[in-house]
Design a protein around this motif. Structure first.
Motif, mmCIF file in Angstrom:
data_model
loop_
_atom_site.group_PDB
_atom_site.id
_atom_site.type_symbol
_atom_site.label_atom_id
_atom_site.label_comp_id
_atom_site.label_asym_id
_atom_site.label_seq_id
_atom_site.Cartn_x
_atom_site.Cartn_y
_atom_site.Cartn_z
ATOM 1 N N TYR A 19 0.851 -1.186 0.000
ATOM 2 C CA TYR A 19 0.000 0.000 0.000
ATOM 3 C C TYR A 19 0.891 1.242 0.000
ATOM 4 C CZ TYR A 19 -3.936 -3.047 1.140
ATOM 5 O OH TYR A 19 -4.905 -4.032 1.101
ATOM 6 N N TYR A 20 0.479 2.267 -0.765
ATOM 7 C CA TYR A 20 1.259 3.497 -0.886
ATOM 8 C C TYR A 20 0.342 4.679 -0.558
ATOM 9 C CZ TYR A 20 4.207 0.376 -3.682
ATOM 10 O OH TYR A 20 4.977 -0.673 -4.119
ATOM 11 N N SER A 21 0.745 5.526 0.376
ATOM 12 C CA SER A 21 -0.024 6.718 0.730
ATOM 13 C C SER A 21 0.471 7.927 -0.061
ATOM 14 C CB SER A 21 0.088 7.007 2.227
ATOM 15 O OG SER A 21 -0.588 6.024 2.985
ATOM 16 N N LEU A 22 -0.458 8.762 -0.469
ATOM 17 C CA LEU A 22 -0.145 9.976 -1.218
ATOM 18 C C LEU A 22 -0.806 11.158 -0.527
ATOM 19 C CD1 LEU A 22 -0.874 8.635 -4.826
ATOM 20 C CD2 LEU A 22 1.338 8.733 -3.672
ATOM 21 N N ILE A 23 -0.042 12.200 -0.282
ATOM 22 C CA ILE A 23 -0.556 13.414 0.333
ATOM 23 C C ILE A 23 -0.165 14.597 -0.536
ATOM 24 C CG2 ILE A 23 -0.481 14.919 2.358
ATOM 25 C CD1 ILE A 23 0.171 12.475 4.044
ATOM 26 N N LYS A 24 -1.147 15.421 -0.874
ATOM 27 C CA LYS A 24 -0.910 16.587 -1.713
ATOM 28 C C LYS A 24 -1.274 17.853 -0.933
ATOM 29 C CE LYS A 24 -2.381 18.868 -5.984
ATOM 30 N NZ LYS A 24 -3.333 18.815 -7.126
ATOM 31 N N ILE A 25 -0.321 18.788 -0.876
ATOM 32 C CA ILE A 25 -0.574 20.095 -0.267
ATOM 33 C C ILE A 25 -0.965 21.044 -1.395
ATOM 34 C CG2 ILE A 25 0.400 21.975 1.081
ATOM 35 C CD1 ILE A 25 2.303 19.961 2.333
ATOM 36 N N ASN A 26 -2.230 21.450 -1.399
ATOM 37 C CA ASN A 26 -2.767 22.223 -2.518
ATOM 38 C C ASN A 26 -2.441 23.711 -2.428
ATOM 39 O OD1 ASN A 26 -4.155 19.876 -3.543
ATOM 40 N ND2 ASN A 26 -5.637 20.160 -1.888
ATOM 41 N N ASP A 27 -2.269 24.208 -1.218
ATOM 42 C CA ASP A 27 -2.104 25.645 -1.031
ATOM 43 C C ASP A 27 -0.922 25.894 -0.110
ATOM 44 O OD1 ASP A 27 -2.432 28.344 -0.979
ATOM 45 O OD2 ASP A 27 -4.147 28.341 0.380
ATOM 46 N N ILE A 28 0.267 25.968 -0.681
ATOM 47 C CA ILE A 28 1.471 26.181 0.109
ATOM 48 C C ILE A 28 1.684 27.685 0.284
ATOM 49 C CG2 ILE A 28 3.962 25.843 0.226
ATOM 50 C CD1 ILE A 28 3.615 23.358 -1.466
ATOM 51 N N PRO A 29 1.771 28.156 1.528
ATOM 52 C CA PRO A 29 1.954 29.608 1.739
ATOM 53 C C PRO A 29 3.321 30.070 1.245
ATOM 54 C CG PRO A 29 2.204 28.407 3.803
ATOM 55 C CD PRO A 29 1.719 27.410 2.793
ATOM 56 N N THR A 30 3.395 31.305 0.870
ATOM 57 C CA THR A 30 4.650 31.907 0.427
ATOM 58 C C THR A 30 5.510 32.265 1.642
ATOM 59 O OG1 THR A 30 3.593 32.816 -1.538
ATOM 60 C CG2 THR A 30 5.690 33.796 -0.879
ATOM 61 N N ILE A 31 6.758 31.830 1.632
ATOM 62 C CA ILE A 31 7.675 32.153 2.714
ATOM 63 C C ILE A 31 8.799 33.010 2.132
ATOM 64 C CG2 ILE A 31 9.259 31.202 4.445
ATOM 65 C CD1 ILE A 31 7.582 28.693 4.481
ATOM 66 N N SER A 32 8.877 34.233 2.593
ATOM 67 C CA SER A 32 9.898 35.141 2.054
ATOM 68 C C SER A 32 11.215 34.933 2.778
ATOM 69 C CB SER A 32 9.426 36.601 2.205
ATOM 70 O OG SER A 32 9.477 36.986 3.562
ATOM 71 N N SER A 33 12.264 35.535 2.243
ATOM 72 C CA SER A 33 13.605 35.391 2.822
ATOM 73 C C SER A 33 13.726 36.069 4.181
ATOM 74 C CB SER A 33 14.642 35.985 1.869
ATOM 75 O OG SER A 33 14.364 37.365 1.630
ATOM 76 N N SER A 34 12.758 36.916 4.534
ATOM 77 C CA SER A 34 12.818 37.621 5.828
ATOM 78 C C SER A 34 12.213 36.808 6.956
ATOM 79 C CB SER A 34 12.083 38.961 5.729
ATOM 80 O OG SER A 34 10.703 38.750 5.439
ATOM 81 N N TYR A 35 11.568 35.675 6.621
ATOM 82 C CA TYR A 35 10.922 34.857 7.652
ATOM 83 C C TYR A 35 11.968 34.058 8.415
ATOM 84 C CZ TYR A 35 6.185 35.738 5.876
ATOM 85 O OH TYR A 35 5.015 36.327 5.503
ATOM 86 N N VAL A 36 11.735 33.877 9.702
ATOM 87 C CA VAL A 36 12.587 33.051 10.531
ATOM 88 C C VAL A 36 11.783 31.819 10.946
ATOM 89 C CG1 VAL A 36 13.906 32.869 12.678
ATOM 90 C CG2 VAL A 36 13.904 35.014 11.377
ATOM 91 N N LEU A 37 12.267 30.639 10.580
ATOM 92 C CA LEU A 37 11.571 29.388 10.904
ATOM 93 C C LEU A 37 12.154 28.815 12.184
ATOM 94 C CD1 LEU A 37 11.356 27.742 7.361
ATOM 95 C CD2 LEU A 37 9.736 29.292 8.489
ATOM 96 N N GLN A 38 11.296 28.394 13.078
ATOM 97 C CA GLN A 38 11.744 27.837 14.358
ATOM 98 C C GLN A 38 11.170 26.442 14.539
ATOM 99 O OE1 GLN A 38 10.475 30.716 17.272
ATOM 100 N NE2 GLN A 38 12.259 31.999 16.950
#
Length: 269
Positions: free
Chosen positions: A250-269
């Motif tokens: 069995y193989y699961s598939l997940i699709k993200i339809n609406d990926i938010p825009t992440i600019s270079s000024s964002y800091v990910l934690q």
């Protein structure tokens, strides 16, 4: 709550739909789901009468204090609630789970009792049910086949070793008597794979589900099965992944339809 006949019912609180379940099994109905003026109620043929329901809630807010910080971030508070009727048939329990946008109905076979079919009576208000080629059923708004209100995905069975069987034949027959109202009745029958049940590891769960038909939002998912290569499992849950005990992959598939825009000024934690 109590209905118009004074019978006690269990109901949900926070979902987008209204679900009601009999507190005690009788011949007057088992469960119902409604949304925006549309409703489906159903009963299962042959169940023992007078059995009291037992309820359990999902994770409550007060339970979070017992979890680690990592577990708290992953936890889903009040994500599901459960209601069960014991021994509705010989060596068979019936269980309902209310989960976000759906009601899962589990028919739990504790032993192989020789059960070969499960028959339900569906009563619908303002809806037209149509059986699809994959065994799923779509409840449309009246004669408007472009507006789906509820979806009944094709059912499956799963045994104690997590072996899944999708070979359940579904038949749907309208049994409405002559009437001028918007109420229709249907007979829904699931013919089980008795050869698979003879070899299964018990207990076995047979899982018919009813879902709200809504936009799936930003995430879509499905899975593929070597056992039924042509089936569309986008309506089924949970996702199946890996090698099952029946040696099918069995193989699961997940699709993200609406990926938010992440600019270079964002800091990910």
């Amino acid at each position: 709550i109590t209905d118009k006949d004074g019978k006690r019912l269990y109901t949900n609180r926070a979902n987008s739909f209204q679900a009601e379940f009999a507190s005690q099994l009788s011949d007057s109905g088992l469960a119902s789901i409604s949304q925006d003026g549309y409703a489906i109620s159903w009963s299962v043929s042959g169940l023992s009468q007078g059995i009291e329901a037992v309820t359990t809630a999902g994770l409550r807010q007060s339970d979070l204090s017992t979890l680690s910080q990592g577990e708290q971030r992953r936890a889903a508070v009040n994500q599901s609630s459960q209601l069960a009727y014991a021994n509705v048939l010989p060596e068979t329990d019936l269980e309902f789970q209310v989960i976000s946008d759906q009601i899962k109905e589990n028919i739990i076979l504790k032993q192989n009792t020789g059960l070969s079919t499960v028959t339900q009576t569906l009563t619908v208000d303002g809806l037209d049910l149509q059986l699809q080629s994959d065994g799923s059923i779509i409840a449309y708004a009246g004669s408007d086949s472009s507006t789906a209100i509820f979806i009944l995905p094709s059912p499956y069975a799963i045994d104690n070793n997590d072996a899944i069987n999708n070979n359940i034949q579904v038949t749907l027959k309208e049994t409405t008597e002559a009437s001028v109202s918007q109420t229709k009745t249907y007979e829904l029958t699931y013919a089980l794979d008795t050869d698979w049940l003879d070899k299964a590891s018990y207990p076995v769960k047979i899982d018919p589900t009813i879902k709200i038909s809504t936009d799936s939002g930003s995430i879509s998912d499905t899975f593929l099965s070597e056992y039924n290569k042509s089936n569309n499992y986008s309506l089924n849950s949970p996702l199946s992944t890996g090698l099952a005990t029946n040696n099918y992959q069995y193989y699961s598939l997940i699709k993200i339809n609406d990926i938010p825009t992440i600019s270079s000024s964002y800091v990910l934690q």
